[in-house]
Design a protein around this motif. Structure first.
Motif, PDB file in Angstrom:
ATOM      1  N   ASN A 140      -3.017 -59.923 -57.837  1.00  0.00           N
ATOM      2  CA  ASN A 140      -3.351 -61.129 -58.599  1.00  0.00           C
ATOM      3  C   ASN A 140      -2.917 -61.015 -60.068  1.00  0.00           C
ATOM      4  O   ASN A 140      -2.588 -62.020 -60.711  1.00  0.00           O
ATOM      5  CB  ASN A 140      -4.851 -61.403 -58.521  1.00  0.00           C
ATOM      6  N   VAL A 141      -2.965 -59.800 -60.596  1.00  0.00           N
ATOM      7  CA  VAL A 141      -2.499 -59.582 -61.975  1.00  0.00           C
ATOM      8  C   VAL A 141      -1.019 -59.937 -62.082  1.00  0.00           C
ATOM      9  O   VAL A 141      -0.587 -60.658 -63.004  1.00  0.00           O
ATOM     10  CB  VAL A 141      -2.743 -58.116 -62.418  1.00  0.00           C
ATOM     11  N   ALA A 188      -5.182 -49.824 -62.162  1.00  0.00           N
ATOM     12  CA  ALA A 188      -5.120 -49.787 -60.699  1.00  0.00           C
ATOM     13  C   ALA A 188      -4.755 -48.393 -60.208  1.00  0.00           C
ATOM     14  O   ALA A 188      -5.310 -47.887 -59.222  1.00  0.00           O
ATOM     15  CB  ALA A 188      -4.112 -50.816 -60.195  1.00  0.00           C
ATOM     16  N   GLU A 189      -3.786 -47.753 -60.882  1.00  0.00           N
ATOM     17  CA  GLU A 189      -3.417 -46.389 -60.500  1.00  0.00           C
ATOM     18  C   GLU A 189      -4.603 -45.444 -60.612  1.00  0.00           C
ATOM     19  O   GLU A 189      -4.816 -44.568 -59.767  1.00  0.00           O
ATOM     20  CB  GLU A 189      -2.268 -45.902 -61.394  1.00  0.00           C
ATOM     21  N   MET A 207       5.010 -62.702 -61.769  1.00  0.00           N
ATOM     22  CA  MET A 207       5.857 -61.641 -61.207  1.00  0.00           C
ATOM     23  C   MET A 207       5.603 -61.586 -59.699  1.00  0.00           C
ATOM     24  O   MET A 207       4.964 -60.680 -59.174  1.00  0.00           O
ATOM     25  CB  MET A 207       5.551 -60.308 -61.890  1.00  0.00           C
ATOM     26  N   TRP A 208       6.156 -62.567 -58.961  1.00  0.00           N
ATOM     27  CA  TRP A 208       5.827 -62.731 -57.558  1.00  0.00           C
ATOM     28  C   TRP A 208       6.392 -61.618 -56.687  1.00  0.00           C
ATOM     29  O   TRP A 208       5.770 -61.241 -55.681  1.00  0.00           O
ATOM     30  CB  TRP A 208       6.334 -64.095 -57.089  1.00  0.00           C
ATOM     31  N   ASN A 237      -2.208 -58.943 -68.813  1.00  0.00           N
ATOM     32  CA  ASN A 237      -1.763 -57.636 -69.308  1.00  0.00           C
ATOM     33  C   ASN A 237      -1.362 -56.777 -68.109  1.00  0.00           C
ATOM     34  O   ASN A 237      -2.172 -56.047 -67.537  1.00  0.00           O
ATOM     35  CB  ASN A 237      -2.888 -56.975 -70.105  1.00  0.00           C
ATOM     36  N   VAL A 238      -0.085 -56.916 -67.723  1.00  0.00           N
ATOM     37  CA  VAL A 238       0.409 -56.248 -66.523  1.00  0.00           C
ATOM     38  C   VAL A 238       0.425 -54.729 -66.694  1.00  0.00           C
ATOM     39  O   VAL A 238       0.053 -53.978 -65.790  1.00  0.00           O
ATOM     40  CB  VAL A 238       1.815 -56.766 -66.178  1.00  0.00           C
TER      41      VAL A 238
END
Length: 621
Positions: A578-579, A559-560, A585-586, A551-552
């Motif tokens: 890592n997410v 994270a924010e 999504m490199w 779940n990006v």
């Protein structure tokens, strides 16, 4: 030629009582006993009672019991002497059984001394029920005034302070009773009541004159409450009462204890300089307990180097000295040094044999737990058995330390074996075993043990519920986990901490209920003013779940939130990267890593793993 007078039984009894004053007269006392038998003054109830008492005061209770059993005639003084022999030599249960025989089998009517001695025995073994029965007997025969101190002491030692307070209200002018109450309050952790009782008396100095040992209790109360000002006043009283005879009394045991308590008080009030002043300037003859008090004070105040320096300078060390220093190394994250010091203690380097006690072994086992050093832990366990026998069975602290050590060192079979053999288990013991199962991923067994604990009436604590919630998380038991969380707050009244919330968030996150986990976090943030309750560990648990389920969007949002509050910055960047990586999504993952590297002052520590092939112990214990 001088006329020779043959000694009578009164002379023999008097000389025997004189011999009883010191174990140095042991051989003389035995010689007199032989002479009594040869001259025909045995059997004689007075002489034999005196001999019985003499052996008891030397600690030879078995000899006293042989004499007692062989007495053809016994009076109440003989019974009292034998009961006192047991009680004052650490065999209180035998003394209580003999009192029962005296009163209920032989039908000898006890006097006030017998009641007082047996009440002392009840106090020492915390036998409240029997103590109350004996108190009832005291009331029936009318010895309440004579036994008031013994009765009050029994209730205080058994933790029933309110019962003792009744006597204080009835006989409030008795200074000796007030002194006993002050000591009882402190021993029952009611330091405020002890200080209040002293302050309520207009002539409180009489307590210290009445019994110098009450100074130790008052200093303990000041240390417990960090009352430096009152502690300094007590210091002044000590100087007044003992100052003129300071040098000659410094060898006295009671003065030694008082000075150790004074150093301890200053250290616990964070006044280390005052403690050093007392140690350096006011104690001409330093006892090992004074060194121990100062070293412990240094450790408690973050001055480990000072503690090490004084430890190396000590002219004499006892088991307390070594244990305090090993504990200091453990406290400051230096378990290797603690283990090295333990080996040095048993090396007999100075030709002085020091044997560890239960506290020593408990601290030593903690060093092995921190190092996950199974071989070292096994050696300590073996040394424990050789030194103290069955302490791993009969001492709950040692048994719990062993369970913790074996669990953290990866041997759950040994941990379970020790746990099952323990004669007594408290909530910490159960929690250690539950935590062992939970940390090894055996959640169902952890929960089964938790139910066994509750079934026998032991209430779980905060740490227990952390392990229980962790077990539910690892087993995917969402409903059960939420039920336990509710039980924790509703049934046991435990206020959730950040680690409880982190477990619940992890529980929901592992089950894929990310929305519910986020809602819980937002609810906590709205309700709690303290940032500690919704800190980085809680948000980090949700961020880890976002990576697990890809779940990006939510991961970026979490994270924010963490970066805004400056919580676990390095860990947050790594987890967010890592997410993105888990979602394929490199480019975004690399971009996050670049942001992290550019952020000044946030250099993450590399992760480390270690495997002990063979843990090096300086010398086998």
């Amino acid at each position: 030629m001088l006329h020779q007078t043959k000694p009578n039984h009164f002379i023999y009894a008097t000389v025997v009582r004189a011999c009883a004053t010191s174990v140095a007269y042991l051989q003389l006392g035995k010689t007199i006993h032989s002479l009594v038998i040869k001259t025909g003054y045995s059997p004689n109830v007075v002489v034999e009672t005196s001999l019985l008492d003499m052996y008891a005061k030397w600690g030879l209770v078995e000899f006293s019991r042989i004499l007692f059993d062989e007495m053809p005639e016994r009076n109440v003084v003989s019974w009292n002497a034998m009961i006192a022999a047991y009680v004052h030599n650490g065999k209180e249960v035998d003394g209580l059984e003999l009192f029962y025989t005296m009163k209920c089998v032989e039908f000898v009517v006890p006097d006030e001394f017998a009641f007082a001695t047996v009440l002392t025995g009840c106090a020492r073994v915390s036998e409240l029920k029997l103590g109350m029965q004996i108190h009832a007997g005291v009331l029936v025969v009318g010895f309440e005034i004579e036994c008031v101190l013994a009765v009050c002491n029994m209730y205080l030692r058994c933790g029933e302070v309110s019962f003792a307070e009744r006597f204080l209200r009835e006989r409030g002018e008795n200074a000796t009773l007030k002194v006993l109450m002050i000591k009882g309050y402190v021993s029952n952790k009611r330091c405020d009541d002890a200080l209040r009782l002293i302050g309520s008396d207009s002539n409180s100095i009489k307590f210290f004159v009445e019994d110098h040992s009450v100074i130790v209790s008052v200093l303990t109360a000041c240390a417990d409450r960090c009352l430096l000002k009152i502690g300094k006043q007590v210091h002044g009283i000590i100087m007044t009462l003992l100052g003129s005879h300071w040098d000659c009394q410094s060898k006295d045991e009671s003065v030694t204890v008082i000075l150790s308590a004074l150093i301890d008080m200053y250290c616990k009030c964070s006044s280390v300089e005052e403690a050093e002043r007392v140690f350096g300037n006011q104690i001409p003859l330093k006892h090992v307990s004074h060194w121990n008090a100062l070293i412990t004070g240094y450790i408690d105040n973050g001055l480990l180097n000072n503690a090490i320096e004084h430890f190396t300078r000590m002219p004499e060390r006892n088991v307390v000295s070594w244990t305090a220093m090993i504990s200091g190394y453990v406290k400051y994250g230096m378990p290797h040094e603690g283990l090295r010091l333990l080996a040095e203690m048993y090396s007999n380097k100075d030709s002085v044999v020091v044997q560890g006690n239960c506290v020593t072994f408990s601290v030593a086992l903690e060093t092995s737990s921190l190092l996950t050093a199974l071989e070292a832990g096994k050696q300590i366990h073996a040394k424990l058995i050789r030194t103290i026998g069955k302490a791993d069975i009969h001492n709950v602290v040692v048994g719990t330390a062993l369970v913790d050590m074996y669990s953290k060192s990866g041997n759950l079979i040994y941990a379970k074996t020790v746990f099952n053999r323990m004669a007594e288990r408290n909530v910490v013991s159960w929690t250690s075993m539950i935590t062992g199962y939970a940390s090894h991923g055996i959640g169902f067994q952890a929960l089964e043990l938790f139910h066994q604990m509750m079934a026998i009436g032991i209430e779980p604590n905060e740490v227990t519920f952390v392990s229980v919630l962790t077990s539910c998380s690892h087993c995917g038991l969402v409903e059960e986990g939420m039920k336990y969380f509710k039980m924790m707050t509703d049934k046991y009244g435990i206020v959730p901490r950040s680690d409880h919330y982190a477990c619940v968030v992890d529980l929901l996150g592992r089950a894929g209920q990310l929305t519910e986990a986020l809602s819980l976090l937002e609810k906590i943030e709205d309700e709690e003013a303290s940032s500690e309750l919704y800190g980085g560990s809680i948000w980090g648990a949700l961020l880890g779940a976002c990576r697990l389920y890809g779940n990006v969007e939510m991961g970026n949002r979490v994270a924010e939130k963490m970066l805004e509050s400056n919580q676990q910055v390095s860990e947050t960047y790594i987890a967010l990267s890592n997410v993105y990586a888990a979602a394929g999504m490199w480019d975004e993952a690399c971009r996050v890593r670049e942001k992290w590297s550019k952020r000044s002052g946030d250099v993450g520590k590399p992760g480390q793993s270690r495997i002990y092939i063979h843990f090096p112990v300086p010398k086998p214990l």
